[in-house]
Design a protein around this motif. Structure first.
Motif, mmCIF file in Angstrom:
data_model
loop_
_atom_site.group_PDB
_atom_site.id
_atom_site.type_symbol
_atom_site.label_atom_id
_atom_site.label_comp_id
_atom_site.label_asym_id
_atom_site.label_seq_id
_atom_site.Cartn_x
_atom_site.Cartn_y
_atom_site.Cartn_z
ATOM 1 N N HIS A 209 0.837 -1.203 0.000
ATOM 2 C CA HIS A 209 0.000 0.000 0.000
ATOM 3 C C HIS A 209 0.874 1.256 0.000
ATOM 4 C CE1 HIS A 209 0.943 0.778 4.259
ATOM 5 N NE2 HIS A 209 0.887 -0.535 4.408
ATOM 6 N N LEU A 210 0.219 2.438 -0.057
ATOM 7 C CA LEU A 210 0.934 3.715 -0.139
ATOM 8 C C LEU A 210 0.636 4.624 1.050
ATOM 9 C CD1 LEU A 210 0.366 4.489 -3.940
ATOM 10 C CD2 LEU A 210 2.356 3.426 -2.856
ATOM 11 N N ASP A 211 0.099 4.055 2.127
ATOM 12 C CA ASP A 211 -0.290 4.865 3.282
ATOM 13 C C ASP A 211 0.900 4.994 4.229
ATOM 14 O OD1 ASP A 211 -1.369 5.739 5.833
ATOM 15 O OD2 ASP A 211 -3.348 5.266 5.014
ATOM 16 N N LEU A 234 0.110 3.165 19.820
ATOM 17 C CA LEU A 234 0.423 3.202 18.395
ATOM 18 C C LEU A 234 -0.177 4.451 17.750
ATOM 19 C CD1 LEU A 234 -0.186 -0.542 17.445
ATOM 20 C CD2 LEU A 234 2.025 0.622 17.593
ATOM 21 N N ALA A 235 -1.431 4.743 18.093
ATOM 22 C CA ALA A 235 -2.093 5.919 17.527
ATOM 23 C C ALA A 235 -1.364 7.203 17.939
ATOM 24 C CB ALA A 235 -3.549 5.958 17.982
ATOM 25 N N MET A 236 -0.950 7.268 19.196
ATOM 26 C CA MET A 236 -0.233 8.442 19.670
ATOM 27 C C MET A 236 1.109 8.592 18.954
ATOM 28 S SD MET A 236 0.869 9.426 23.589
ATOM 29 C CE MET A 236 -0.863 9.416 24.082
ATOM 30 N N ALA A 237 1.779 7.464 18.670
ATOM 31 C CA ALA A 237 3.098 7.509 18.038
ATOM 32 C C ALA A 237 3.046 8.104 16.637
ATOM 33 C CB ALA A 237 3.700 6.110 17.990
ATOM 34 N N VAL A 238 1.910 7.940 15.953
ATOM 35 C CA VAL A 238 1.810 8.449 14.582
ATOM 36 C C VAL A 238 0.886 9.651 14.483
ATOM 37 C CG1 VAL A 238 2.386 6.223 13.543
ATOM 38 C CG2 VAL A 238 -0.010 6.755 14.035
ATOM 39 N N GLY A 239 0.353 10.113 15.625
ATOM 40 C CA GLY A 239 -0.399 11.354 15.646
ATOM 41 C C GLY A 239 -1.799 11.297 15.074
ATOM 42 N N VAL A 240 -2.491 10.151 15.234
ATOM 43 C CA VAL A 240 -3.884 10.055 14.791
ATOM 44 C C VAL A 240 -4.705 9.425 15.909
ATOM 45 C CG1 VAL A 240 -3.270 9.841 12.349
ATOM 46 C CG2 VAL A 240 -3.575 7.775 13.738
ATOM 47 N N SER A 241 -6.012 9.475 15.772
ATOM 48 C CA SER A 241 -6.874 8.863 16.778
ATOM 49 C C SER A 241 -6.884 7.343 16.604
ATOM 50 C CB SER A 241 -8.302 9.386 16.645
ATOM 51 O OG SER A 241 -8.889 8.914 15.436
ATOM 52 N N THR A 246 -7.239 2.571 13.136
ATOM 53 C CA THR A 246 -7.862 1.282 12.809
ATOM 54 C C THR A 246 -8.445 1.304 11.402
ATOM 55 O OG1 THR A 246 -8.385 0.872 15.140
ATOM 56 C CG2 THR A 246 -9.631 -0.372 13.494
ATOM 57 N N ARG A 247 -9.109 2.416 11.050
ATOM 58 C CA ARG A 247 -9.702 2.521 9.709
ATOM 59 C C ARG A 247 -8.621 2.498 8.628
ATOM 60 N NH1 ARG A 247 -10.248 6.942 6.758
ATOM 61 N NH2 ARG A 247 -9.934 8.322 8.574
ATOM 62 N N LEU A 248 -7.560 3.281 8.816
ATOM 63 C CA LEU A 248 -6.488 3.319 7.814
ATOM 64 C C LEU A 248 -5.780 1.968 7.701
ATOM 65 C CD1 LEU A 248 -4.843 6.791 8.635
ATOM 66 C CD2 LEU A 248 -6.392 6.253 6.733
ATOM 67 N N GLY A 255 -7.990 -5.694 5.587
ATOM 68 C CA GLY A 255 -8.849 -6.093 6.694
ATOM 69 C C GLY A 255 -8.161 -6.407 8.003
ATOM 70 N N LEU A 256 -6.841 -6.343 8.069
ATOM 71 C CA LEU A 256 -6.136 -6.629 9.319
ATOM 72 C C LEU A 256 -6.153 -5.419 10.243
ATOM 73 C CD1 LEU A 256 -2.866 -8.586 8.431
ATOM 74 C CD2 LEU A 256 -5.021 -9.486 9.295
ATOM 75 N N THR A 257 -6.421 -5.651 11.518
ATOM 76 C CA THR A 257 -6.205 -4.627 12.520
ATOM 77 C C THR A 257 -4.739 -4.661 12.939
ATOM 78 O OG1 THR A 257 -6.669 -6.127 14.356
ATOM 79 C CG2 THR A 257 -8.555 -4.956 13.377
ATOM 80 N N PRO A 258 -4.249 -3.616 13.622
ATOM 81 C CA PRO A 258 -2.867 -3.684 14.119
ATOM 82 C C PRO A 258 -2.612 -4.908 14.987
ATOM 83 C CG PRO A 258 -3.655 -1.433 14.232
ATOM 84 C CD PRO A 258 -4.839 -2.273 13.837
ATOM 85 N N LEU A 259 -3.577 -5.300 15.815
ATOM 86 C CA LEU A 259 -3.406 -6.485 16.655
ATOM 87 C C LEU A 259 -3.280 -7.738 15.802
ATOM 88 C CD1 LEU A 259 -3.344 -7.987 19.344
ATOM 89 C CD2 LEU A 259 -5.866 -7.972 19.327
#
Length: 305
Positions: A209-211, A234-241, A246-248, A255-259
């Motif tokens: 992917h390109l994200d 993890l969200a704090m480390a990259v500056g998003v909620s 999870t959506r990105l 379809g994979l979550t970070p977990l």
């Protein structure tokens, strides 16, 4: 002392050739010498990396204890591979018929297919051309997404670096696993991989992917997959909620979550440890599972797919 002959085809990939050659040469340094020859149908062989190679055009006398290796070459499709003369293909057939071993790396499987050596045998090649190999040689049993196969003295491996795994497998067969492990350590190969391990690890399969945000999170998970890494951190480390991450992440990784991604990394590493003699409990602890039952559940779920 056995004789190892590399058949050089125009457009040969240097690492397809150099990886196995280095492994056999290192084994010789440790007291297990081989005579190595480089043969081609012409004396000057152009390579895919623009470094010409000099080859002999006469074949040495080979016996049942000897090996012929066909490294792969650059071709977008196997059908576009360089021509290989009928006499050379016959020599491959004759060597195998006399009890010798024939091996290939990457697209080199095409040469074995043209020689009829894949018919009725398990084989593999680079994942980009596995389907084409199966279409071109319907009598072959193409095994997808493995590093190498060995069937009746026909040994085939996947792309590029897997030629080292093939060579280490042959060294282990000839001289024992301790010698192969010593060669691997000397070559600074992280671990000698088994043939059934996947060509592309989880660290690569979900990176197309390109994200950039997701790549940064994957970098964190790849480096510390055996540690607790919670979604808020993890969200704090990259500056998003957390919700945005999870959506990105699920969108970028099918379809994979970070977990789930972290579990895939843990499972893959645990499977590697188990294949090299670790118990399920020891492997589970090594990759960060507090309870080995979680690893057992993940392995069972994978087996049911």
């Amino acid at each position: 002392m056995s004789h190892i002959v590399f058949l050089l085809v125009p457009g040969v990939h240097l690492l397809d050739l150099a990886g196995p050659a280095q492994a056999f040469s290192t084994a010789a340094d440790f007291g297990h010498p081989h005579t190595i020859s480089y043969v081609g149908e012409q004396p000057l062989i152009p390579t895919a990396q623009a470094l010409p190679l000099v080859a002999r055009v006469d074949w040495p006398d080979l016996g049942p204890e000897d090996l012929i290796v066909v490294p792969g070459w650059r071709a977008l499709a196997l059908a576009d591979s360089p021509a290989i003369g009928a006499a050379t293909l016959q020599l491959l057939r004759d060597h195998h018929a006399r009890g010798g071993t024939v091996a290939s790396v990457c697209a080199g499987a095409e040469a074995l297919g043209r020689a009829g050596l894949l018919d009725g045998r398990r084989c593999t090649t680079h994942h980009d051309v596995q389907d084409e190999l199966a279409r071109r040689y319907p009598e072959a049993m193409v095994v997808r997404d493995v590093l190498y196969t060995a069937d009746d003295r026909v040994v085939t491996s996947a792309g590029i670096a897997s030629g080292i795994d093939l060579a280490l497998h042959l060294i282990a067969t000839w001289h024992g696993p301790a010698v192969a492990a010593k060669v691997a350590r000397d070559m600074v190969v992280y671990a000698r991989r088994n043939g059934h391990e996947p060509q592309a690890s989880a660290m690569l399969r979900y990176r197309s992917h390109l994200d950039d945000t997701v790549h940064r999170v994957q970098d964190l998970l790849d480096a510390r997959f055996d540690q607790p890494l919670r979604l808020p951190a993890l969200a704090m480390a990259v500056g998003v909620s957390e919700r945005t991450l999870t959506r990105l992440f699920t969108r970028a990784t099918d379809g994979l979550t970070p977990l789930r991604y972290q579990q895939a990394l843990r499972l893959e590493r645990a499977e590697h440890l188990i294949s090299h003699g670790a118990t399920v409990t020891a492997a589970a602890r090594a990759v960060g599972f507090e309870d080995p039952r979680m690893l057992r559940r993940l392995r069972a779920a994978k087996a049911d797919l």
